[in-house]
Every structure is written in C-alpha cells, then in structure tokens.
Design an enzyme around this catalytic site. Structure first.
Site, PDB file in Angstrom:
ATOM      1  N   HIS A 109     -28.008   3.293 -43.169  1.00  0.00           N
ATOM      2  CA  HIS A 109     -28.749   3.656 -41.942  1.00  0.00           C
ATOM      3  C   HIS A 109     -28.199   4.949 -41.326  1.00  0.00           C
ATOM      4  O   HIS A 109     -28.084   5.070 -40.104  1.00  0.00           O
ATOM      5  CB  HIS A 109     -28.668   2.530 -40.909  1.00  0.00           C
ATOM      6  CG  HIS A 109     -29.032   1.179 -41.421  1.00  0.00           C
ATOM      7  ND1 HIS A 109     -30.280   0.888 -41.924  1.00  0.00           N
ATOM      8  CD2 HIS A 109     -28.296   0.034 -41.524  1.00  0.00           C
ATOM      9  CE1 HIS A 109     -30.302  -0.392 -42.301  1.00  0.00           C
ATOM     10  NE2 HIS A 109     -29.111  -0.924 -42.070  1.00  0.00           N
ATOM     11  N   SER A 150     -28.501  -1.742 -46.942  1.00  0.00           N
ATOM     12  CA  SER A 150     -27.962  -2.175 -45.663  1.00  0.00           C
ATOM     13  C   SER A 150     -26.719  -3.025 -45.921  1.00  0.00           C
ATOM     14  O   SER A 150     -25.781  -2.563 -46.560  1.00  0.00           O
ATOM     15  CB  SER A 150     -29.042  -2.916 -44.870  1.00  0.00           C
ATOM     16  OG  SER A 150     -28.633  -3.152 -43.545  1.00  0.00           O
TER      17      SER A 150
END
Length: 228
Positions: A156, A121
């Site tokens: 993501h 992330s």
C-alpha cells in the site's frame, strides 16, 4: 526454482491470472488462504468469484476446523498445489495462527519444492523479514515476517499516506533493512530470493527498491511490465 510473487494491494483477477501463468501449467491448482480475515465467508466467496471464469482449479485452506470433520493434514494439502496465494487482512493474527498450526513450515516445504507462493497486503508482508502493519490499535507498528525473503517490505505504498515516510524513516534508522515497496496494483517476482521482474496492472502503480547509500535513503523505481 523457488518463486515468490508479492504485490501491494488486495487480491484481484489480474494478480490471480499472473500467478497462474507463473506456474506454467495449463490449469493450475491454486489454493487461497483467507486466514488474515479469520476465514471470512465473504472473502472465500470473493475468491471463487474471481476464479469462476479463469483456467484454474481453485481451492481454499481454512484453519477454523476440527479433527472430527477433517482427516487430512494442512501440509499434505498444500504440497499438492501448483500455487498458493495468501490473502490480506490482519498480518499479525494471520502469522500467529499459521505458526501455531505449523503451516509456515508447510509453506516453506512447498516453496522449496517449487510451488509458487504469492500474496498481497498482509499476504505480501508476511514473506519478508519485517515491515509495518495496521494489525494493532492506534498506529502502524513493526511486525517480523516469516523471512522467506531477506528484505523489509511495504505494501500500500502510495495509497496510504503514512506508509512511505514510515518506511523511509525506519530504513534510515536501521529498524528495517533495505527493502521493497509496492503500490496497490503493482508486484514483484522473486526467484531464489532475488527480484527478477516487476509488473503492474496499470501505468500509475509501481514497485520500488528502497535502501541507504551514503547515509541517505534512496528510492529506486523498478522498471515494470504492464499486465492487462
């Protein structure tokens, strides 16, 4: 060998085990940076929960400190590790703080010494030359990374609907360079700035190379090893 392991989602036990194996050490010293959540207590507790039954020696680098209680340098601490994992959270805030403390320079020194760098992330986006982040209000916006890797990046990739089309459109219009994208449970190992292998924690998550060819955006899925 300079090694970076980047993955698309938040840290979990599978990613920690994989990072540990990359070190080649029997019980590696691994330091976690929870900077992107403001050194949140719950994130640090989660890190130790992940590590409690793994063959690693877990450490944490906090930056909310004072000189009255800490008499060692961040760099001295980091270069004694076998691997360093940067956690997720607010990418922009994290990179601003790491630069202010010159921890970005310490990370580069560790990288050049062969210490494994990893993260997911925010902890993956930071290593690349740029990408889009939710660190600001209202919408995803561009952020420049530390440029350890000369590519753009998108974490993501499939779990957040706006990520993939935004990544494609900004590569197409030249705001982003060609780059690499990862689904939440997938990752890529880079050695000396080049991708050498992809991995995934299940059969439904993948990594991709996204680039332009003949004025078109091409998405190439990387063949990955399954890691359970």
């Amino acid at each position: 060998m300079k090694t970076l392991f980047t993955y698309g989602g938040q840290i979990n036990k599978g990613f920690v085990k994989y990072t540990a194996e990359l070190t080649g050490k029997k019980k590696p010293r691994i330091c976690f940076l929870p900077t992107a959540t403001g050194d949140a207590a719950w994130y640090i507790e989660y890190w130790y929960e992940l590590c409690h039954d793994l063959e690693i020696e877990p450490h944490v680098l906090k930056i909310w400190i004072s000189s009255s209680s800490q008499n060692w340098d961040f760099e001295d601490y980091l270069v004694e590790m076998d691997a360093i994992i940067v956690g997720g959270g607010n990418t922009l805030n994290m990179m601003t703080l790491l630069k202010a403390h010159e921890i970005d320079k310490a990370l580069m020194k560790a990288y050049n010494q062969g210490i494994i760098l990893a993260g997911g992330s925010a902890g993956s986006l930071c290593w690349f030359n740029g990408g889009f982040t939710d660190s600001r209000p209202k919408q995803l916006t561009f952020v420049e990374g530390f440029n350890f890797l000369p590519f753009s990046h998108c974490p993501h990739y499939h779990s957040e609907a706006s990520r993939r089309p935004l990544f494609h459109s900004n590569i197409a219009n030249g705001i982003l360079t060609d780059g690499y994208a990862c689904d939440d449970l997938a990752g890529i190992v880079f050695e000396n700035g080049k991708p050498v292998k992809a991995m995934s924690l299940d059969e439904n998550n993948h990594s991709y190379y996204v680039y332009t060819k003949d004025n078109q955006v091409v998405e190439e899925r990387l063949e990955a090893e399954l890691y359970f």
